[in-house]
Design a protein around this motif. Structure first.
Motif, PDB file in Angstrom:
ATOM      1  N   ASP A  12       7.402 -42.237  -7.610  1.00 35.80           N
ATOM      2  CA  ASP A  12       6.727 -41.072  -7.764  1.00 35.80           C
ATOM      3  C   ASP A  12       5.800 -40.868  -8.874  1.00 35.80           C
ATOM      4  O   ASP A  12       4.819 -40.242  -8.563  1.00 35.80           O
ATOM      5  CB  ASP A  12       7.925 -39.966  -7.974  1.00 35.80           C
ATOM      6  CG  ASP A  12       8.985 -39.889  -6.695  1.00 35.80           C
ATOM      7  OD1 ASP A  12       8.468 -40.315  -5.888  1.00 35.80           O
ATOM      8  OD2 ASP A  12      10.082 -39.508  -6.960  1.00 35.80           O
ATOM      9  N   LEU A  13       5.789 -41.500 -10.015  1.00 29.75           N
ATOM     10  CA  LEU A  13       5.129 -41.117 -11.222  1.00 29.75           C
ATOM     11  C   LEU A  13       3.783 -41.990 -10.913  1.00 29.75           C
ATOM     12  O   LEU A  13       3.901 -43.244 -10.551  1.00 29.75           O
ATOM     13  CB  LEU A  13       5.817 -41.114 -12.409  1.00 29.75           C
ATOM     14  CG  LEU A  13       6.931 -40.360 -12.565  1.00 29.75           C
ATOM     15  CD1 LEU A  13       7.611 -40.446 -13.819  1.00 29.75           C
ATOM     16  CD2 LEU A  13       6.584 -38.847 -12.079  1.00 29.75           C
ATOM     17  N   PRO A  14       2.692 -41.749 -11.893  1.00 31.41           N
ATOM     18  CA  PRO A  14       1.573 -42.745 -11.952  1.00 31.41           C
ATOM     19  C   PRO A  14       1.769 -43.921 -12.676  1.00 31.41           C
ATOM     20  O   PRO A  14       2.796 -44.018 -13.609  1.00 31.41           O
ATOM     21  CB  PRO A  14       0.284 -41.766 -12.616  1.00 31.41           C
ATOM     22  CG  PRO A  14       1.434 -40.762 -13.249  1.00 31.41           C
ATOM     23  CD  PRO A  14       2.476 -40.461 -12.253  1.00 31.41           C
ATOM     24  N   LYS A  15       1.038 -45.000 -12.567  1.00 31.68           N
ATOM     25  CA  LYS A  15       1.452 -46.172 -12.943  1.00 31.68           C
ATOM     26  C   LYS A  15       1.231 -46.032 -14.748  1.00 31.68           C
ATOM     27  O   LYS A  15       2.232 -46.732 -15.068  1.00 31.68           O
ATOM     28  CB  LYS A  15       0.185 -47.247 -12.663  1.00 31.68           C
ATOM     29  CG  LYS A  15       0.520 -47.564 -11.375  1.00 31.68           C
ATOM     30  CD  LYS A  15      -0.936 -48.544 -10.819  1.00 31.68           C
ATOM     31  CE  LYS A  15      -0.804 -49.023  -9.350  1.00 31.68           C
ATOM     32  NZ  LYS A  15      -1.976 -49.770  -8.969  1.00 31.68           N
ATOM     33  N   SER A  16       0.654 -45.353 -14.917  1.00 30.76           N
ATOM     34  CA  SER A  16       0.292 -45.262 -16.579  1.00 30.76           C
ATOM     35  C   SER A  16       1.610 -44.741 -17.517  1.00 30.76           C
ATOM     36  O   SER A  16       1.644 -44.935 -18.537  1.00 30.76           O
ATOM     37  CB  SER A  16      -0.875 -44.471 -16.821  1.00 30.76           C
ATOM     38  OG  SER A  16      -0.851 -43.377 -16.409  1.00 30.76           O
ATOM     39  N   ILE A  17       2.404 -44.048 -16.802  1.00 32.20           N
ATOM     40  CA  ILE A  17       3.417 -43.371 -17.535  1.00 32.20           C
ATOM     41  C   ILE A  17       4.853 -43.896 -17.009  1.00 32.20           C
ATOM     42  O   ILE A  17       5.917 -43.554 -17.416  1.00 32.20           O
ATOM     43  CB  ILE A  17       3.577 -41.825 -17.443  1.00 32.20           C
ATOM     44  CG1 ILE A  17       3.543 -41.257 -15.885  1.00 32.20           C
ATOM     45  CG2 ILE A  17       2.209 -41.339 -18.170  1.00 32.20           C
ATOM     46  CD1 ILE A  17       3.949 -39.832 -15.867  1.00 32.20           C
ATOM     47  N   ARG A  18       4.842 -44.937 -15.996  1.00 29.93           N
ATOM     48  CA  ARG A  18       5.993 -45.418 -15.341  1.00 29.93           C
ATOM     49  C   ARG A  18       6.801 -46.123 -16.445  1.00 29.93           C
ATOM     50  O   ARG A  18       8.219 -45.873 -16.420  1.00 29.93           O
ATOM     51  CB  ARG A  18       5.775 -46.444 -14.381  1.00 29.93           C
ATOM     52  CG  ARG A  18       5.267 -45.703 -13.068  1.00 29.93           C
ATOM     53  CD  ARG A  18       4.768 -46.884 -11.827  1.00 29.93           C
ATOM     54  NE  ARG A  18       4.282 -45.994 -10.814  1.00 29.93           N
ATOM     55  CZ  ARG A  18       3.643 -46.882  -9.717  1.00 29.93           C
ATOM     56  NH1 ARG A  18       3.946 -48.154  -9.674  1.00 29.93           N
ATOM     57  NH2 ARG A  18       3.134 -46.388  -8.780  1.00 29.93           N
ATOM     58  N   GLU A  19       6.362 -47.064 -17.228  1.00 29.80           N
ATOM     59  CA  GLU A  19       7.331 -47.768 -18.234  1.00 29.80           C
ATOM     60  C   GLU A  19       7.699 -46.671 -19.081  1.00 29.80           C
ATOM     61  O   GLU A  19       9.018 -46.882 -19.467  1.00 29.80           O
ATOM     62  CB  GLU A  19       6.268 -48.849 -19.007  1.00 29.80           C
ATOM     63  CG  GLU A  19       5.923 -49.853 -18.162  1.00 29.80           C
ATOM     64  CD  GLU A  19       5.063 -50.863 -18.730  1.00 29.80           C
ATOM     65  OE1 GLU A  19       5.453 -51.640 -19.578  1.00 29.80           O
ATOM     66  OE2 GLU A  19       3.811 -51.098 -18.465  1.00 29.80           O
ATOM     67  N   PHE A  20       6.964 -45.826 -19.689  1.00 29.79           N
ATOM     68  CA  PHE A  20       7.460 -44.848 -20.669  1.00 29.79           C
ATOM     69  C   PHE A  20       8.635 -43.899 -19.991  1.00 29.79           C
ATOM     70  O   PHE A  20       9.576 -43.844 -20.624  1.00 29.79           O
ATOM     71  CB  PHE A  20       6.396 -43.899 -20.885  1.00 29.79           C
ATOM     72  CG  PHE A  20       6.744 -42.765 -21.975  1.00 29.79           C
ATOM     73  CD1 PHE A  20       6.632 -42.971 -23.362  1.00 29.79           C
ATOM     74  CD2 PHE A  20       7.135 -41.524 -21.315  1.00 29.79           C
ATOM     75  CE1 PHE A  20       6.966 -41.871 -24.224  1.00 29.79           C
ATOM     76  CE2 PHE A  20       7.369 -40.389 -22.319  1.00 29.79           C
ATOM     77  CZ  PHE A  20       7.344 -40.540 -23.679  1.00 29.79           C
ATOM     78  N   ALA A  21       8.383 -43.601 -18.786  1.00 29.17           N
ATOM     79  CA  ALA A  21       9.514 -42.596 -18.073  1.00 29.17           C
ATOM     80  C   ALA A  21      10.768 -43.558 -17.768  1.00 29.17           C
ATOM     81  O   ALA A  21      11.825 -42.841 -18.103  1.00 29.17           O
ATOM     82  CB  ALA A  21       8.703 -42.481 -16.746  1.00 29.17           C
ATOM     83  N   LEU A  22      10.558 -44.831 -17.350  1.00 25.27           N
ATOM     84  CA  LEU A  22      11.755 -45.566 -17.073  1.00 25.27           C
ATOM     85  C   LEU A  22      12.684 -45.739 -18.449  1.00 25.27           C
ATOM     86  O   LEU A  22      13.960 -45.720 -18.203  1.00 25.27           O
ATOM     87  CB  LEU A  22      11.396 -46.824 -16.486  1.00 25.27           C
ATOM     88  CG  LEU A  22      11.014 -46.907 -15.086  1.00 25.27           C
ATOM     89  CD1 LEU A  22      10.275 -48.194 -14.654  1.00 25.27           C
ATOM     90  CD2 LEU A  22      11.971 -46.570 -13.985  1.00 25.27           C
ATOM     91  N   SER A  23      11.954 -46.006 -19.499  1.00 26.14           N
ATOM     92  CA  SER A  23      12.856 -46.352 -20.753  1.00 26.14           C
ATOM     93  C   SER A  23      13.359 -44.959 -21.288  1.00 26.14           C
ATOM     94  O   SER A  23      14.505 -44.753 -21.796  1.00 26.14           O
ATOM     95  CB  SER A  23      11.970 -47.001 -21.730  1.00 26.14           C
ATOM     96  OG  SER A  23      10.614 -46.273 -22.102  1.00 26.14           O
ATOM     97  N   THR A  24      12.532 -44.041 -20.954  1.00 30.28           N
ATOM     98  CA  THR A  24      12.843 -42.532 -21.468  1.00 30.28           C
ATOM     99  C   THR A  24      14.155 -41.951 -20.633  1.00 30.28           C
ATOM    100  O   THR A  24      15.063 -41.331 -21.269  1.00 30.28           O
ATOM    101  CB  THR A  24      11.672 -41.635 -21.650  1.00 30.28           C
ATOM    102  OG1 THR A  24      10.771 -42.091 -22.162  1.00 30.28           O
ATOM    103  CG2 THR A  24      12.382 -40.318 -22.045  1.00 30.28           C
TER     104      THR A  24
END
Length: 556
Positions: A505-517
């Protein structure tokens, strides 16, 4: 006039000032006019010819490197959670009268890691995080083993060792989920698949999310493996707990070696390829005169920190046409008619704007430069992930309340300590099998957002149903294990689909940040369930005339 760009962009960016939004509207119209003129041109412009000349080298530089097999993520998921499970399986040996302290020590320190992760993960590479995690795992097994020897045991030092495993597990989970999402994104790009969601018609749906699924599957089997390891070595082979834990230090070595041998070198190769891909965006008129240019994107993920891509300073065309038009439409829909609302007056609306723009720019590599965000901005961005956090928190709170409370008060007959212990053991084994199966299903079935939210509700119904059964004995035999298996299916299903949805669902640039958060949600759920479970257990003990409850039932 014609517009030529070296790379497509649809950045995730929010304009906060009135002048910026006014410029967005006027400049967006100009950009659209440029596009219309370009479409009416029947022959290639000079800018298009220049773009064609530049594109081969750019494509060669930016082509994604090959993605390794998902097997390393499965192994890392297994080893990452096995340390936690081995500590839980050893809880009574560590502290006979204070098993709750072992549970708290195995969860609470990791909560602080996950809470703080959004503020420092981007500054520490995956290599260092996994290296520290390996050292913490080894220290955990060594410390608990050393101070568990007969005649020289120390509960305090053993609890400190358990806390080290908690730190390792949480940091490892948050890091590896983000890294798995990074690999899945690279795999999608290499397959040339569309990124409009996990239910696309590109024929590659089943291949999406295989690294996240592999990691989730590994964490699912960790429950079975951890208990089996402890039982086999101590009860079947007759080894002491101390020797059992010393042998487990080998898991820490394997944990680091798996990452280093299969993933670390690939991250470095990918970073080198990204650093060499200096894309340049240029805007020409029909005569080929250069109107404006942007410097190449500065890659901020050189050492695998997952910090995203730093936006060019003058990415006018994409920023103005995409972000400005969306914000303008949103404000018109809300009745603002272009009148700016300050952050203090409309903070929630600003967060909603950020989330909407993020989803709209899903196909883009562009996004906020995570390292440049302030703590408040990171917090606001984290709060936009609530559609994924709430279901994860709810399902974990319900299933761990079942384990810590309801299942401890079921036995055939209920007044037999041995019967209660036997049902508790069987129910947890069956539950873990259900978790493993559902966490391994990500490449076979990927839930919609509606189903993703429905599963935690069903889990809460399971909690209510088991509590009613434990109190009334209306359905009271070992066929209840079927429901325990179902509880595991729902819990594992929410876990894997939550992280798959984030990566879809989320754009590539924030996926890693979102997954860890977002991973902090399940830890909150476990802690909440541990406290609620004490009261559920006390009430059911009282109802069935059982002594030994630690807490007092608030309903009596």
């Amino acid at each position: 006039m014609a517009v030529a760009t070296g790379t497509a962009a649809a950045p995730y960016q929010v304009m906060d000032d009135d002048d910026g939004e006014g410029d967005n509207r006027s400049n967006s119209d100009n950009i659209n006019n440029l596009d219309d003129d370009a479409s009416r041109s029947s022959s290639p412009s000079i800018s298009q010819q220049q773009q064609q000349q530049q594109s081969p080298s750019l494509q060669q530089q930016s082509s994604p490197p090959s993605v390794p097999t998902a097997a390393p993520f499965w192994i890392l998921g297994l080893l990452n959670n096995a340390s936690f499970v081995i500590m839980i399986a050893s809880a009574k040996s560590i502290s006979e009268g204070g098993t709750a302290l072992v549970y708290i020590s195995s969860v609470l320190p990791g909560l602080f890691v996950k809470l703080s992760a959004p503020y420092w993960f981007d500054r520490v590479s995956y290599r260092y995080r996994l290296g520290i995690g390996s050292a913490l795992m080894a220290g955990c097994f060594a410390l608990v083993g050393i101070f568990s020897r007969p005649g020289g045991s120390s509960v305090v030092m053993q609890l400190l060792g358990v806390a080290l495993c908690s730190l390792q597990g949480s940091m490892g989970e948050a890091s590896l989920l983000a890294l798995a999402g990074k690999y899945d994104t690279s795999l999608e790009s290499s397959l040339g698949s569309h990124e409009g969601g996990i239910h696309g018609n590109d024929g590659q749906t089943k291949k999406k999310g295989k690294c996240i699924t592999a990691f989730s599957s590994g964490t699912g089997i960790a429950g079975v493996f951890g208990f089996a390891y402890k039982v086999f070595l101590t009860q079947v082979l007759g080894l002491s707990l101390q020797l059992t834990l010393f042998l487990a230090i080998g898991f820490a070595v394997l944990y680091w070696w798996t990452y280093w041998a299969f993933l670390d070198s690939h991250i470095n190769a990918e970073a080198a390829a990204a650093a060499g891909a200096q894309a340049q965006e240029e805007i020409y008129d029909e005569e080929g005169s250069l109107l404006s240019t942007t410097s190449g994107r500065r890659i901020r993920d050189i050492d695998g920190r997952g910090s995203g891509v730093e936006l060019p300073t003058h990415d006018a065309a994409a920023i103005l046409s995409t972000t400005g038009s969306r914000k303008q439409k949103r404000r018109r829909r809300k009745g603002y008619d272009g009148v700016h609302t300050s952050a203090s007056e409309g903070g929630i609306d600003e967060w909603e704007d950020e989330f909407d723009v993020a989803v709209a720019s899903h196909d883009s590599d562009d996004g906020p430069d995570i390292p440049s965000l302030t703590a408040v901005q990171r917090l606001k961005l984290s709060l936009t992930f609530w559609p994924y956090m709430i279901p994860l928190f709810t399902v974990y709170a319900a299933e761990y309340a079942l384990q810590a409370g309801t299942w401890t008060a079921i036995g055939f007959p209920v007044d037999s300590v041995q019967a209660r212990d036997q049902f508790y053991e069987y129910s947890n084994w069956v539950y873990q099998v259900g978790v493993f199966i559902s966490r391994s299903s990500g490449t076979v079935y990927q839930a919609s957002m509606l189903v993703f939210w429905l599963m935690p509700i069903l889990q809460c119904i399971n909690l209510a149903l088991f509590s009613y059964i434990a109190a009334t004995h209306v359905w009271y035999d070992y066929s209840l294990l079927i429901l325990c298996f179902y509880v595991g299916l729902l819990g594992g299903g929410v876990y894997v689909n939550g992280y798959l949805r984030i990566n879809a669902d989320l754009p590539k640039s924030i996926r890693e940040f979102a997954l860890s958060t977002v991973s902090v949600a399940d830890t909150f759920g476990i802690i909440f369930a541990d406290f609620v479970g004490l009261f559920i257990q006390s009430c059911l003990y009282q109802k069935n005339g059982i002594d030994g409850a630690v807490a007092h039932c608030p309903l009596s």
